[in-house]
Design an enzyme around this catalytic site. Sequence first.
Site, PDB file in Angstrom:
ATOM      1  N   HIS A   1       0.975  -1.028  -0.048  1.00  0.00           N
ATOM      2  CA  HIS A   1      -0.143   0.001   0.161  1.00  0.00           C
ATOM      3  C   HIS A   1       0.994   1.280   0.111  1.00  0.00           C
ATOM      4  CE1 HIS A   1      -2.690   2.978   2.070  1.00  0.00           C
ATOM      5  NE2 HIS A   1      -3.639   2.273   1.578  1.00  0.00           N
TER       6      HIS A   1
ATOM      7  N   ASP B   1       3.463  -4.058   7.936  1.00  0.00           N
ATOM      8  CA  ASP B   1       1.931  -3.326   7.675  1.00  0.00           C
ATOM      9  C   ASP B   1       0.817  -4.392   8.010  1.00  0.00           C
ATOM     10  OD1 ASP B   1      -0.168  -2.162   7.131  1.00  0.00           O
ATOM     11  OD2 ASP B   1       0.443  -1.426   4.853  1.00  0.00           O
TER      12      ASP B   1
ATOM     13  N   GLN C   1      -4.240  -5.123   7.324  1.00  0.00           N
ATOM     14  CA  GLN C   1      -5.407  -5.971   6.846  1.00  0.00           C
ATOM     15  C   GLN C   1      -5.138  -7.206   7.559  1.00  0.00           C
ATOM     16  OE1 GLN C   1      -7.670  -5.067   4.752  1.00  0.00           O
ATOM     17  NE2 GLN C   1      -7.093  -3.065   4.028  1.00  0.00           N
TER      18      GLN C   1
ATOM     19  N   LYS D   1     -10.092  -0.554  10.398  1.00  0.00           N
ATOM     20  CA  LYS D   1     -10.360  -1.357   9.780  1.00  0.00           C
ATOM     21  C   LYS D   1     -10.559  -2.807  10.843  1.00  0.00           C
ATOM     22  CE  LYS D   1      -7.301  -0.018   6.292  1.00  0.00           C
ATOM     23  NZ  LYS D   1      -7.890   0.435   5.146  1.00  0.00           N
TER      24      LYS D   1
ATOM     25  N   CYS E   1      -4.935   2.291  -3.533  1.00  0.00           N
ATOM     26  CA  CYS E   1      -3.523   2.867  -2.836  1.00  0.00           C
ATOM     27  C   CYS E   1      -2.413   2.126  -2.881  1.00  0.00           C
ATOM     28  CB  CYS E   1      -3.598   3.351  -1.525  1.00  0.00           C
ATOM     29  SG  CYS E   1      -5.055   4.617  -1.267  1.00  0.00           S
TER      30      CYS E   1
HETATM   31  N1  PLP Z   1      -1.735  -0.470   4.591  1.00  0.00           N
HETATM   32  C1  PLP Z   1      -2.798  -1.194   4.007  1.00  0.00           C
HETATM   33  C2  PLP Z   1      -2.443  -2.599   3.658  1.00  0.00           C
HETATM   34  C3  PLP Z   1      -4.118  -0.728   3.960  1.00  0.00           C
HETATM   35  O1  PLP Z   1      -4.962  -1.525   3.429  1.00  0.00           O
HETATM   36  C4  PLP Z   1      -4.167   0.661   4.384  1.00  0.00           C
HETATM   37  C5  PLP Z   1      -5.421   1.210   4.122  1.00  0.00           C
HETATM   38  O2  PLP Z   1      -6.229   0.908   3.251  1.00  0.00           O
HETATM   39  C6  PLP Z   1      -3.394   1.351   4.893  1.00  0.00           C
HETATM   40  C7  PLP Z   1      -2.043   0.705   5.061  1.00  0.00           C
HETATM   41  C8  PLP Z   1      -3.354   2.840   5.443  1.00  0.00           C
HETATM   42  O3  PLP Z   1      -4.220   2.727   6.645  1.00  0.00           O
HETATM   43  P1  PLP Z   1      -4.727   4.132   7.221  1.00  0.00           P
HETATM   44  O4  PLP Z   1      -5.372   5.115   6.148  1.00  0.00           O
HETATM   45  O5  PLP Z   1      -5.722   3.864   8.290  1.00  0.00           O
HETATM   46  O6  PLP Z   1      -3.560   4.601   7.998  1.00  0.00           O
END
Ligand code: PLP
Length: 413
Positions: free
Chosen positions: A130, A207, A210, A233, A371
């Site tokens: 992401h 990260d 998910q 999430k 993203c």
């Molecule tokens: N990393 C992953 C894999 C995600 O799916 C997301 C959100 O879609 C994020 C990071 C970013 O999360 P946040 O926008 O809550 O900081």
Amino acid sequence: MNAAPDALSFDALRYRADFPLLARRINGKPLIYFDNANTAQKPQAVIEAVDTFYREHNANVSRAVHTLGAEATSAYEGARDKLARFVNAPSRDEIVLTSGTTMATNLVAYSFALPRLRPGDEILVTTMEHHANIVPWQLVCERTGATLKAAPITPQGELIVERFIEMLTPRTKLAGVVHVSNVLGTINPVRELAKACHARGIPLLVDGSQAAPHMAIDVQALGCDFYALTGHKLFGPTGTGMLWARREYLAAMPPFFGGGEMIRTVSFDGTTFADPPHRFEAGTPNIAGFAGLGAALDYVESIGRERIAAYEHELLEYATVALKSIPGLRLFGEAKHKAAVLSFLIEGAHAHDLATLLDQEGVAVRSGHHCAHPLMKFYGVPATARASLAFYNTRAEVDAFVAAIARVRKLLG
Ligand code: PLP
């Protein structure tokens, strides 16, 4: 198809009733919420925790000695305790409360990586990251002359682990990997990657955005060095999340943000900083949000993450077979170890048109690049539609979704 015994005993409809929003109708149809990877819905317990905080306990944290101040501090610090247990951190002091994963990766980029990077150094991530695990590294690389590299994946959406390991060099100062891909659902072999990184003295950031809503997380068993997650999430409020980091790294990291709450003494001759984790929590945080996140963690624990994972796996298998039976449907991400995320396209249809027409049918799916521009480039598409499931979704919803796609296909002709 044989479902795991746990999956069979799982009563999704019972849990579903805890989520008021799921009772809505959209465009005259019962809502089928399949956009959980984007943000998850909130159970009554979370809504009530936020409501009760504002009705009964609202005050600022750490600054007031009065009763309300103590109650607010205990709600906020209570979330830290719960997060520490949730990810099996060795200590609550290794949990930095953040506004989400993005804040967590930026914290590592600016406090950990920036002071250490020299020209020619490298950071290694994967092609399926992401942007939250790409752009912060690019920003610090630009400032330091370091380079960001990305390990390749297979067309099925699996990380080529040998290539990742080969790409770890004496110049690599940090590696990062998404635990579960938000586009492909791929579950990456974090433990194996952490071992390879540590054999070369390289810290690994994971990260977990998910992964956290869908499986048990144990940072000690994973063996990584940083773990980021985001509360919204995880059935909690937006603007909440955490970074777990090993104590020795946090202790060596300078603050990223400055202001109130993060200092020991301030004078115009110089300022000394609080110990971690407060050193990284300048300013008034999202206190009510963390009260809600604490309730979300309790809620998820009360169901049991192993049970959630087993049920969702069964639902994923069911949905995969159903989607694959649709003529002209292309599925993105068929990793052996996969969470319940189904990215797809239908021949001749744009992802946004698909999502718009599905919305007419009451089905909420996301369309776009998710993203993950580099991943879209890898597959040679500008966007996909994505159905992402949670434990409150059912086989009946999958059936209705597949029937809706069939009608949409006809409309798109
Ligand atoms: N990393 C992953 C894999 C995600 O799916 C997301 C959100 O879609 C994020 C990071 C970013 O999360 P946040 O926008 O809550 O900081």
